[in-house]
Design an enzyme around this catalytic site. Structure first.
Site, PDB file in Angstrom:
ATOM      1  N   CYS A 155       0.851  -1.178   0.000  1.00 32.41           N
ATOM      2  CA  CYS A 155       0.000   0.000   0.000  1.00 32.41           C
ATOM      3  C   CYS A 155       0.895   1.240   0.000  1.00 32.41           C
ATOM      4  O   CYS A 155       2.125   1.140   0.142  1.00 32.41           O
ATOM      5  CB  CYS A 155      -0.904   0.004   1.231  1.00 32.41           C
ATOM      6  SG  CYS A 155       0.020   0.086   2.788  1.00 32.41           S
ATOM      7  N   HIS A 199       3.848   1.742  11.696  1.00 28.11           N
ATOM      8  CA  HIS A 199       2.721   1.494  12.596  1.00 28.11           C
ATOM      9  C   HIS A 199       2.470   2.641  13.565  1.00 28.11           C
ATOM     10  O   HIS A 199       1.429   2.689  14.213  1.00 28.11           O
ATOM     11  CB  HIS A 199       2.975   0.218  13.407  1.00 28.11           C
ATOM     12  CG  HIS A 199       3.246  -0.974  12.557  1.00 28.11           C
ATOM     13  ND1 HIS A 199       4.506  -1.507  12.392  1.00 28.11           N
ATOM     14  CD2 HIS A 199       2.425  -1.716  11.777  1.00 28.11           C
ATOM     15  CE1 HIS A 199       4.441  -2.543  11.566  1.00 28.11           C
ATOM     16  NE2 HIS A 199       3.195  -2.685  11.177  1.00 28.11           N
ATOM     17  N   CYS A 207       2.474   5.727   8.861  1.00 31.18           N
ATOM     18  CA  CYS A 207       1.557   5.880   7.742  1.00 31.18           C
ATOM     19  C   CYS A 207       0.650   7.080   7.998  1.00 31.18           C
ATOM     20  O   CYS A 207       0.103   7.222   9.096  1.00 31.18           O
ATOM     21  CB  CYS A 207       0.715   4.616   7.584  1.00 31.18           C
ATOM     22  SG  CYS A 207      -0.607   4.798   6.352  1.00 31.18           S
ATOM     23  N   GLU A 238       0.587  -0.817  16.240  1.00 30.35           N
ATOM     24  CA  GLU A 238      -0.268   0.331  15.920  1.00 30.35           C
ATOM     25  C   GLU A 238      -1.156   0.698  17.104  1.00 30.35           C
ATOM     26  O   GLU A 238      -1.377   1.883  17.383  1.00 30.35           O
ATOM     27  CB  GLU A 238      -1.128   0.031  14.692  1.00 30.35           C
ATOM     28  CG  GLU A 238      -1.958   1.231  14.257  1.00 30.35           C
ATOM     29  CD  GLU A 238      -2.879   0.949  13.085  1.00 30.35           C
ATOM     30  OE1 GLU A 238      -3.953   1.584  13.019  1.00 30.35           O
ATOM     31  OE2 GLU A 238      -2.527   0.097  12.240  1.00 30.35           O
ATOM     32  N   THR A 277      -6.153   0.565  11.806  1.00 38.92           N
ATOM     33  CA  THR A 277      -6.409   0.723  10.367  1.00 38.92           C
ATOM     34  C   THR A 277      -6.452  -0.592   9.604  1.00 38.92           C
ATOM     35  O   THR A 277      -6.843  -0.611   8.433  1.00 38.92           O
ATOM     36  CB  THR A 277      -5.329   1.608   9.718  1.00 38.92           C
ATOM     37  OG1 THR A 277      -4.049   0.969   9.842  1.00 38.92           O
ATOM     38  CG2 THR A 277      -5.298   2.988  10.342  1.00 38.92           C
ATOM     39  N   SER A 303       1.532  -9.984  10.619  1.00 40.02           N
ATOM     40  CA  SER A 303       0.873  -8.914   9.860  1.00 40.02           C
ATOM     41  C   SER A 303      -0.626  -8.980  10.074  1.00 40.02           C
ATOM     42  O   SER A 303      -1.283  -9.917   9.633  1.00 40.02           O
ATOM     43  CB  SER A 303       1.216  -9.052   8.370  1.00 40.02           C
ATOM     44  OG  SER A 303       0.345  -8.259   7.580  1.00 40.02           O
ATOM     45  N   SER A 304      -1.176  -7.970  10.735  1.00 42.73           N
ATOM     46  CA  SER A 304      -2.611  -7.966  11.029  1.00 42.73           C
ATOM     47  C   SER A 304      -3.438  -8.003   9.754  1.00 42.73           C
ATOM     48  O   SER A 304      -4.370  -8.798   9.622  1.00 42.73           O
ATOM     49  CB  SER A 304      -2.968  -6.723  11.849  1.00 42.73           C
ATOM     50  OG  SER A 304      -4.367  -6.619  12.030  1.00 42.73           O
TER      51      SER A 304
END
Length: 316
Positions: A18, A80, A102, A132, A171, A229-230
């Site tokens: 992303c 994060h 981000c 995060e 997020t 990785s969520s």
């Protein structure tokens, strides 16, 4: 010599990096160009071993705590996000630091800070101990944010004053799960304030939508991503719910148990937001050794978003 069995690979789009991940990696790479090695990075810049190992090979040093960084070398904060106390400590030590948070995570930080300043208690929907979540909870004074992970917790959470509460979210959550949790909170607390635009990022939403479109036509589905990785783990869950029971998370081609594909005619492939496209290509190449492949794309939208680099690196 026996002929290879036929396999159709349906590739989800969008998939992989992303804009926030791409920006974070660029920040580390440009910091190395600008300042030379070593450049320190607090926590994994993104949750992907391949990416972290690649940056380490270029001279990045990954540490768990700011205390592990020398005063005279630059430090990068991960995508994060970090608690407010981290940049404050870096400034106190007169360190050069670069914030790779981000921008969509920063948006959540600003929302949480604004609600707390207005006297609202903030409910954070997210996963405990995720970086995060730690970073977001660190934006507000202790006790002014409550963490809710499940619908069950949403049914029982007790804010200090139900008339003065707001919510923000991690997020990278499941869009559907989060909507259900918000529905419970709104039913219980009619005064609940929320973001004008949902906090779950565009990339998470798009990748989950692509998996929903892909899963029903696949016999099996691989999500390429890291186990920590969520957003990658949520893609596996979304695939299961969308009708593909044989959905698995793999880090890269060498981790695949090919026996799981016995009898599979159509394999779906996607990648989490922190997984580089080279790992998708690696899996396809490994499959080509074993099968006669047919490739097709399943596209749900196009992504054109990009984020600017910090001003200190923009011209480097």
């Amino acid at each position: 010599m026996s002929e290879k069995p036929a396999l159709t690979i349906a590739l989800a789009w969008p998939r992989g990096f992303c804009a926030g991940v791409d920006r974070a990696i660029q920040i580390v790479e440009k910091a190395l160009e600008t300042f030379g090695a070593p450049v320190y990075v607090r926590h994994e810049i993104v949750h992907n071993k391949f990416v972290v190992d690649s940056l380490r090979d270029q001279g990045a040093v990954f540490v768990d705590d700011l205390a592990d960084c020398p005063d005279d070398r630059p430090v990068v904060f991960s995508a994060h996000g970090v608690p407010k106390s981290v940049p404050a400590a870096a400034e106190a030590r007169q360190m050069i630091y670069l914030d790779a948070t981000c921008p969509l995570v920063s948006k959540v930080h600003i929302e949480a800070d604004r609600h707390a300043a207005a006297g609202d208690q903030v409910i954070l929907i997210g996963h405990a101990n995720h970086p995060e979540v730690i970073g977001t909870m660190g934006q507000v004074p202790d006790g002014s944010m409550l963490l809710v992970e499940t619908i069950e917790q949403a049914e029982t959470v007790q804010p200090a004053d139900p008339a003065h509460i707001a919510y923000v979210t991690q997020t990278t959550l499941s869009v559907d799960d989060t909507a259900q949790i918000v529905e419970v909170l709104r039913r219980r607390f009619p005064a609940l304030k929320g973001p004008k635009k949902e906090d779950i990022c565009y990339a998470t939403t798009n990748r989950q939508a692509a998996v929903k479109a892909l899963a029903p036509e696949c016999d099996a589905l691989m999500v390429i991503g890291a186990p920590n990785s969520s957003n990658s783990k949520r893609l596996v869950e979304v695939a299961h719910r969308a009708g593909c029971e044989r959905a698995v998370l793999v880090q890269r081609a060498s981790d695949i148990d090919w026996s799981l594909l016995d009898g599979v005619q159509t394999l779906g492939i996607t990648a989490g937001a922190s997984a580089p496209e080279v790992l998708v290509e690696e899996v396809i190449a490994a499959a080509r050794l074993r099968y006669e492949l047919t490739l097709k794309d399943v596209r749900v939208t196009e992504e054109t978003i990009s984020f600017k680099l910090p001003a200190t690196l923009a011209g480097s």
